[in-house]
Design a protein around this motif. Sequence first.
Motif, PDB file in Angstrom:
ATOM      1  N   GLY A 148      80.337  31.340  39.993  1.00 30.91           N
ATOM      2  CA  GLY A 148      80.005  31.655  38.494  1.00 30.91           C
ATOM      3  C   GLY A 148      80.092  32.942  37.930  1.00 30.91           C
ATOM      4  O   GLY A 148      79.649  33.289  37.047  1.00 30.91           O
ATOM      5  N   VAL A 310      76.284  36.291  37.455  1.00 28.23           N
ATOM      6  CA  VAL A 310      76.559  34.894  37.070  1.00 28.23           C
ATOM      7  C   VAL A 310      76.459  34.774  35.638  1.00 28.23           C
ATOM      8  O   VAL A 310      75.385  34.969  35.295  1.00 28.23           O
ATOM      9  CB  VAL A 310      75.715  34.212  37.966  1.00 28.23           C
ATOM     10  CG1 VAL A 310      75.738  32.390  37.467  1.00 28.23           C
ATOM     11  CG2 VAL A 310      75.809  34.215  39.507  1.00 28.23           C
ATOM     12  N   ARG A 312      77.337  31.589  34.211  1.00 26.65           N
ATOM     13  CA  ARG A 312      77.027  30.263  34.113  1.00 26.65           C
ATOM     14  C   ARG A 312      75.727  30.083  33.655  1.00 26.65           C
ATOM     15  O   ARG A 312      74.921  30.712  33.166  1.00 26.65           O
ATOM     16  CB  ARG A 312      77.537  29.386  35.344  1.00 26.65           C
ATOM     17  CG  ARG A 312      79.043  29.420  35.659  1.00 26.65           C
ATOM     18  CD  ARG A 312      79.291  28.545  36.903  1.00 26.65           C
ATOM     19  NE  ARG A 312      80.533  28.496  37.450  1.00 26.65           N
ATOM     20  CZ  ARG A 312      81.052  28.211  38.355  1.00 26.65           C
ATOM     21  NH1 ARG A 312      80.329  27.562  39.544  1.00 26.65           N
ATOM     22  NH2 ARG A 312      82.401  28.288  38.888  1.00 26.65           N
ATOM     23  N   HIS A 313      75.518  28.588  33.557  1.00 26.00           N
ATOM     24  CA  HIS A 313      73.931  28.531  33.303  1.00 26.00           C
ATOM     25  C   HIS A 313      72.849  29.279  34.043  1.00 26.00           C
ATOM     26  O   HIS A 313      73.216  29.555  35.300  1.00 26.00           O
ATOM     27  CB  HIS A 313      73.807  26.752  33.729  1.00 26.00           C
ATOM     28  CG  HIS A 313      72.432  26.304  33.049  1.00 26.00           C
ATOM     29  ND1 HIS A 313      71.116  26.555  33.454  1.00 26.00           N
ATOM     30  CD2 HIS A 313      72.288  25.563  32.083  1.00 26.00           C
ATOM     31  CE1 HIS A 313      70.242  25.828  32.753  1.00 26.00           C
ATOM     32  NE2 HIS A 313      70.825  25.236  31.632  1.00 26.00           N
ATOM     33  N   VAL A 316      71.853  28.734  37.530  1.00 28.45           N
ATOM     34  CA  VAL A 316      72.954  29.002  38.781  1.00 28.45           C
ATOM     35  C   VAL A 316      72.648  30.431  39.383  1.00 28.45           C
ATOM     36  O   VAL A 316      72.392  30.248  40.814  1.00 28.45           O
ATOM     37  CB  VAL A 316      74.305  29.123  38.277  1.00 28.45           C
ATOM     38  CG1 VAL A 316      75.388  29.448  39.348  1.00 28.45           C
ATOM     39  CG2 VAL A 316      74.706  27.707  37.626  1.00 28.45           C
ATOM     40  N   ILE A 320      71.180  30.786  43.349  1.00 31.35           N
ATOM     41  CA  ILE A 320      72.181  31.749  44.387  1.00 31.35           C
ATOM     42  C   ILE A 320      71.105  32.618  44.940  1.00 31.35           C
ATOM     43  O   ILE A 320      71.044  33.076  46.091  1.00 31.35           O
ATOM     44  CB  ILE A 320      73.241  32.234  43.455  1.00 31.35           C
ATOM     45  CG1 ILE A 320      74.234  31.442  43.104  1.00 31.35           C
ATOM     46  CG2 ILE A 320      73.659  33.612  44.080  1.00 31.35           C
ATOM     47  CD1 ILE A 320      75.377  31.935  42.430  1.00 31.35           C
TER      48      ILE A 320
END
Length: 329
Positions: A148, A310, A312-313, A316, A320
């Motif tokens: 991501g 990251v 992305r959403h 996410v 992580i």
Amino acid sequence: MTTGTLTEAILEFPDNRLLIDLCGEFDRNLTDIESRTGVQILRRGNQLAVHGPEDAREEAAEVLRALYERLEQGREVSSADIDREFRMASPQPEESTAGSSQLEMFGSGDKIEIKTRRKLIEPRTEAQKAYVKSLFENELAFGIGPAGTGKTYLAVAVGVNMLINGLVDRIILSRPAVEAGEKLGYLPGDMKDKVDPYMQPLYDALNDFMPGKQLGNMMAEKTVEIAPLAFMRGRTLSNAFVVLDEAQNATSMQMKMFLTRLGEGSRMVITGDRSQVDLPRGVNSGLADAERILKHIPAISFNYFTGKDVVRHPLVAAIIEAYEDEPNR
């Protein structure tokens, strides 16, 4: 964020039509900025009044001005653009001017843009920005970090940019066909049918940057090629932009084989996530070995990403970080 005296800042935006776009439908852009900073933003004619602690107010004002400037340039403002402005609002480190002649093609000053056939791509974090620069400045670059963070997406975007600008003659994208719990032989169809599911993320990235018909023609002509890592043996890849994705699943022997395919006039990018190795137990990851063996070679760049990169959403990044913290508990 430190607290300070609650004060008001008045920002004036002369073009009311652009101000409407700045606020977003139902003021969703303002709501996003408010939730990120804790300020309150009120619209008064062609002005925005920002209420809150001084540091939060200044951060919100800086982002609002940057987004309005973007609109003045005839560009749109999306949630991704707001996210990028917040991530990039921190002071800029001093940067190398190496390779600036190529960088002029897609950016100027502090801004970096990658032009493709379908869209304009902009790095959204400092790590992404440094990574994109290294892709233009180095013949061999590594992008290492969690899922991501845009490692493969940005690499493919740079490859498309170089192709349409005549810096390379073709794009070659590759991945190890390593399964996570399933065997290739259990999948139906011929070899292409078996391999395509593993290559799908690369197809997805290309489709984002090039019209489908044009991409289809280029793939038919082998100007754009997607192939499993095993198919790279014996080839010399000249005048090409070459990406090896999911490199943590390449063995040491495969990695050496791939790296030595680099030919005259080519660029090579290796991307991977050290936390997602699907190799059999006891088999060393070629990515880890390459990182250790090649670290001392100045002409090879290593670029690292963390959970903070990251894009992305938001969940996410939280997932992580939770997994990274687990060994410390």
